[in-house]
Design an enzyme around this catalytic site. Structure first.
Site, PDB file in Angstrom:
ATOM      1  N   GLN A 234      -5.581  -8.389   3.285  1.00  0.00           N
ATOM      2  CA  GLN A 234      -4.125  -8.585   3.912  1.00  0.00           C
ATOM      3  C   GLN A 234      -4.990  -8.997   5.713  1.00  0.00           C
ATOM      4  O   GLN A 234      -5.608  -8.739   5.832  1.00  0.00           O
ATOM      5  CB  GLN A 234      -3.470  -7.076   4.696  1.00  0.00           C
ATOM      6  CG  GLN A 234      -2.623  -6.993   5.490  1.00  0.00           C
ATOM      7  CD  GLN A 234      -1.473  -5.629   6.022  1.00  0.00           C
ATOM      8  OE1 GLN A 234      -2.489  -5.253   6.729  1.00  0.00           O
ATOM      9  NE2 GLN A 234      -0.568  -5.327   5.891  1.00  0.00           N
TER      10      GLN A 234
ATOM     11  N   ASN B 223       8.650  -0.141   1.247  1.00  0.00           N
ATOM     12  CA  ASN B 223       7.951   1.408   1.384  1.00  0.00           C
ATOM     13  C   ASN B 223       8.636   2.266   2.603  1.00  0.00           C
ATOM     14  O   ASN B 223       9.222   1.664   3.444  1.00  0.00           O
ATOM     15  CB  ASN B 223       6.846   0.393   1.902  1.00  0.00           C
ATOM     16  CG  ASN B 223       5.876   0.615   2.526  1.00  0.00           C
ATOM     17  OD1 ASN B 223       5.912   0.646   4.274  1.00  0.00           O
ATOM     18  ND2 ASN B 223       5.346   1.924   1.798  1.00  0.00           N
ATOM     19  N   GLY B 224       7.984   2.979   2.378  1.00  0.00           N
ATOM     20  CA  GLY B 224       8.184   4.046   3.239  1.00  0.00           C
ATOM     21  C   GLY B 224       8.568   5.740   3.177  1.00  0.00           C
ATOM     22  O   GLY B 224       9.944   5.483   2.156  1.00  0.00           O
TER      23      GLY B 224
ATOM     24  N   CYS C 109       1.495  -3.259  12.147  1.00  0.00           N
ATOM     25  CA  CYS C 109       1.312  -2.420  12.775  1.00  0.00           C
ATOM     26  C   CYS C 109       1.501  -2.683  14.234  1.00  0.00           C
ATOM     27  O   CYS C 109       1.845  -2.406  14.623  1.00  0.00           O
ATOM     28  CB  CYS C 109       0.141  -2.729  12.137  1.00  0.00           C
ATOM     29  SG  CYS C 109      -1.050  -1.805  13.547  1.00  0.00           S
TER      30      CYS C 109
ATOM     31  N   LYS D 126       4.054  -8.217   5.612  1.00  0.00           N
ATOM     32  CA  LYS D 126       4.807  -7.057   5.201  1.00  0.00           C
ATOM     33  C   LYS D 126       4.779  -6.802   6.781  1.00  0.00           C
ATOM     34  O   LYS D 126       4.299  -6.497   7.725  1.00  0.00           O
ATOM     35  CB  LYS D 126       3.056  -6.471   5.005  1.00  0.00           C
ATOM     36  CG  LYS D 126       3.272  -4.834   5.277  1.00  0.00           C
ATOM     37  CD  LYS D 126       2.574  -4.179   4.802  1.00  0.00           C
ATOM     38  CE  LYS D 126       3.278  -2.067   4.759  1.00  0.00           C
ATOM     39  NZ  LYS D 126       3.181  -1.895   5.363  1.00  0.00           N
TER      40      LYS D 126
ATOM     41  N   PRO E   5      -1.507  -1.008   2.130  1.00  0.00           N
ATOM     42  CA  PRO E   5      -2.786  -1.430   3.724  1.00  0.00           C
ATOM     43  C   PRO E   5      -2.654   0.266   4.231  1.00  0.00           C
ATOM     44  O   PRO E   5      -1.481   0.112   5.072  1.00  0.00           O
ATOM     45  CB  PRO E   5      -2.504  -2.358   3.641  1.00  0.00           C
ATOM     46  CG  PRO E   5      -0.395  -2.711   3.610  1.00  0.00           C
ATOM     47  CD  PRO E   5      -0.731  -1.921   2.400  1.00  0.00           C
TER      48      PRO E   5
ATOM     49  N   GLY F 237       1.482   5.104   0.200  1.00  0.00           N
ATOM     50  CA  GLY F 237       0.677   4.771   1.146  1.00  0.00           C
ATOM     51  C   GLY F 237       0.177   6.114   1.814  1.00  0.00           C
ATOM     52  O   GLY F 237      -0.276   6.575   0.746  1.00  0.00           O
TER      53      GLY F 237
HETATM   54  C1  LIG Z   1      -3.553   5.638   8.218  1.00  0.00           C
HETATM   55  C2  LIG Z   1      -2.636   4.830   8.175  1.00  0.00           C
HETATM   56  C3  LIG Z   1      -3.421   3.583   8.462  1.00  0.00           C
HETATM   57  C4  LIG Z   1      -2.985   2.450   7.972  1.00  0.00           C
HETATM   58  N1  LIG Z   1      -3.216   1.203   7.671  1.00  0.00           N
HETATM   59  C5  LIG Z   1      -2.381   0.003   7.499  1.00  0.00           C
HETATM   60  C6  LIG Z   1      -2.592  -1.605   7.138  1.00  0.00           C
HETATM   61  O1  LIG Z   1      -3.842  -1.710   7.675  1.00  0.00           O
HETATM   62  N2  LIG Z   1      -2.238  -2.127   7.690  1.00  0.00           N
HETATM   63  C7  LIG Z   1      -0.159  -1.880   6.908  1.00  0.00           C
HETATM   64  O2  LIG Z   1       0.217  -2.982   7.291  1.00  0.00           O
HETATM   65  N3  LIG Z   1      -0.240  -0.791   6.781  1.00  0.00           N
HETATM   66  C8  LIG Z   1      -0.951   0.212   7.009  1.00  0.00           C
HETATM   67  N4  LIG Z   1       0.116   1.357   7.889  1.00  0.00           N
HETATM   68  C9  LIG Z   1       0.861   1.188   7.097  1.00  0.00           C
HETATM   69  C10 LIG Z   1       1.286   1.390   5.633  1.00  0.00           C
HETATM   70  O3  LIG Z   1       1.047   0.487   4.751  1.00  0.00           O
HETATM   71  C11 LIG Z   1       2.713   2.407   5.049  1.00  0.00           C
HETATM   72  O4  LIG Z   1       3.541   1.082   5.249  1.00  0.00           O
HETATM   73  C12 LIG Z   1       3.072   3.418   5.886  1.00  0.00           C
HETATM   74  O5  LIG Z   1       2.489   4.572   5.740  1.00  0.00           O
HETATM   75  C13 LIG Z   1       4.571   4.060   5.753  1.00  0.00           C
HETATM   76  O6  LIG Z   1       4.331   4.489   3.883  1.00  0.00           O
HETATM   77  P1  LIG Z   1       4.620   5.547   3.626  1.00  0.00           P
HETATM   78  O7  LIG Z   1       5.314   6.711   4.073  1.00  0.00           O
HETATM   79  O8  LIG Z   1       4.408   5.610   1.543  1.00  0.00           O
HETATM   80  O9  LIG Z   1       2.902   6.268   3.892  1.00  0.00           O
HETATM   81  C14 LIG Z   1      -1.111   2.237   7.571  1.00  0.00           C
HETATM   82  C15 LIG Z   1      -0.711   3.534   7.232  1.00  0.00           C
HETATM   83  C16 LIG Z   1      -1.393   5.170   7.937  1.00  0.00           C
HETATM   84  C17 LIG Z   1      -0.631   5.715   7.623  1.00  0.00           C
END
Ligand SMILES: Cc1cc2nc3c(=O)[nH]c(=O)nc-3n(C[C@H](O)[C@H](O)[C@H](O)COP(=O)(O)O)c2cc1C
Length: 345
Positions: free
Chosen positions: A74, A205-206, A104, A143, A19, A229
């Site tokens: 979500q 995730n991460g 968040c 999450k 998300p 993400g």
């Molecule tokens: C621009 C942006 C918006 C995000 N919005 C949400 C969200 O709406 N809900 C959520 O659970 N996490 C949100 N996240 C976190 C991501 O889902 C994810 O957990 C995080 O970016 C780590 O994963 P990655 O390293 O693959 O980016 C957001 C992250 C970014 C960068």
């Protein structure tokens, strides 16, 4: 459903679009599914707005199509009753999961006791989970981040156990705490801890940016699926790459022409929902992400940051393709920095 199974997701690569508020809108979700994402998650939807007659403030509830492929919806909030009420309403749309955001870190959200603020109160975490599970007509997932401040395996195991005991069917873990924001490196050991602590599926995730990272994370953590993400922003091809490489085949990046075609389709669909100039303006950051993987496109960035209308954007991009000539047909892409996308959530 056997508890260790993922609802509606096959046994393949199991790469899920995370998300991302402002990014995982209906057009982008559809594009990612077409490019091989095994499930997509909506932007977070406020349970406060949904239960206080302010649905029109919730842009994220537009285009919640469950017929395009596995969709998870979500929601966020710190009030069990409002979360339950929202879950009851949105689960009527029959997504594969109704997901709760306990990760968040954004001030506005945690000040309203939502997102990662819930991790400060394990009792509240359990109450929200139980109420949402009780009211939802579809399986519920959660999450989380690795905690509020200090990341410890003990905390992660506690969260995971409370969540599983409340009847939640799947857990995703972004392996950083709230205080860590997006700094440093996600601690995948904590995903392995969560996986060992519970029998429900755990999604890692991460910092996953490529097929090689998917393989590494799965080996390191034994997680049941991987969530991507930032590396998917402006780059739905990351899912093609994962699918292709995990099935042992050679992967070829798309050409600039293909990247531009998808980018314009993305904007056209956004404009169909949000109109002009709103649909184009809201996509400027995402446009910049598409540009990152295009050759000789740096100078375009400034122009796209001022573009307001679709026709203007189409002209700019066709002039760009003409300018790069034969390069338009040469596969391009690869690893680029994703740090700048970290500022918002
Ligand atoms: C621009 C942006 C918006 C995000 N919005 C949400 C969200 O709406 N809900 C959520 O659970 N996490 C949100 N996240 C976190 C991501 O889902 C994810 O957990 C995080 O970016 C780590 O994963 P990655 O390293 O693959 O980016 C957001 C992250 C970014 C960068």
């Amino acid at each position: 459903m056997v508890r260790s199974q993922l609802n509606g997701i096959g046994d393949g690569a199991r790469a899920i679009l995370a998300p991302l508020c402002g990014v995982t809108t209906a057009p982008f979700r559809r594009i990612c599914l077409e490019h091989g994402a095994d499930m997509v998650v909506t932007e977070m939807i406020s349970s406060e707005a949904m239960t206080r007659g302010k649905e029109e403030d919730c842009k994220a509830i537009r285009g919640l199509d469950t017929d395009q492929g596995p969709l998870s919806i979500q929601i966020f909030g710190g009030d069990p009753v409002r979360m339950g009420e929202t879950a009851a309403r949105l689960s009527e749309l029959q997504p594969v999961y109704l997901d709760m955001n306990f990760g968040c870190p954004v001030k506005k959200i945690v000040n309203g006791n939502g997102g990662s603020a819930v991790l400060k109160d394990v009792d509240l975490l359990g109450r929200i989970c139980r109420e949402v599970v009780r009211r939802s007509s579809v399986p519920v997932s959660a999450k989380i981040r690795a905690g509020w401040d200090k990341p410890t395996g003990e905390r992660v195991r506690e969260y995971a156990t409370v969540i599983e005991d409340a009847g939640v069917s799947m857990l995703s873990l972004h392996a950083r705490t709230r205080s860590q924001g997006f700094s440093g490196v996600a601690n995948w050991d904590l995903i392995a801890e969560a996986k060992r602590a519970v029998s429900i599926p755990v999604i890692g995730n991460g910092d996953v940016r490529s097929a090689a990272d998917v393989v590494r994370m799965r080996e390191h953590t034994a997680c049941d699926a991987v969530m991507i993400g930032r590396a998917a922003i402006g780059n739905p091809w990351v899912f093609d790459e994962v699918k292709t490489r995990l099935s042992g085949e050679e992967y070829t990046q798309p050409t600039p022409r293909e990247r531009v075609r998808t980018m314009l389709r993305h904007v056209r669909e956004a404009v169909r929902i949000d109109g002009e100039p709103g649909g184009v303006i809201a996509m400027r950051k995402v446009l910049a992400a598409y540009l990152k993987r295009l050759p000789s496109a740096r100078s375009l960035r400034g122009r796209l940051m001022t573009v307001k209308m679709l026709a203007e954007l189409e002209d700019v991009m066709s002039a760009y393709l003409a300018e790069i000539g034969p390069l338009a047909e040469v596969p391009c892409g690869g690893d680029v920095s994703v740090e700048e996308f970290a500022s918002e959530c």
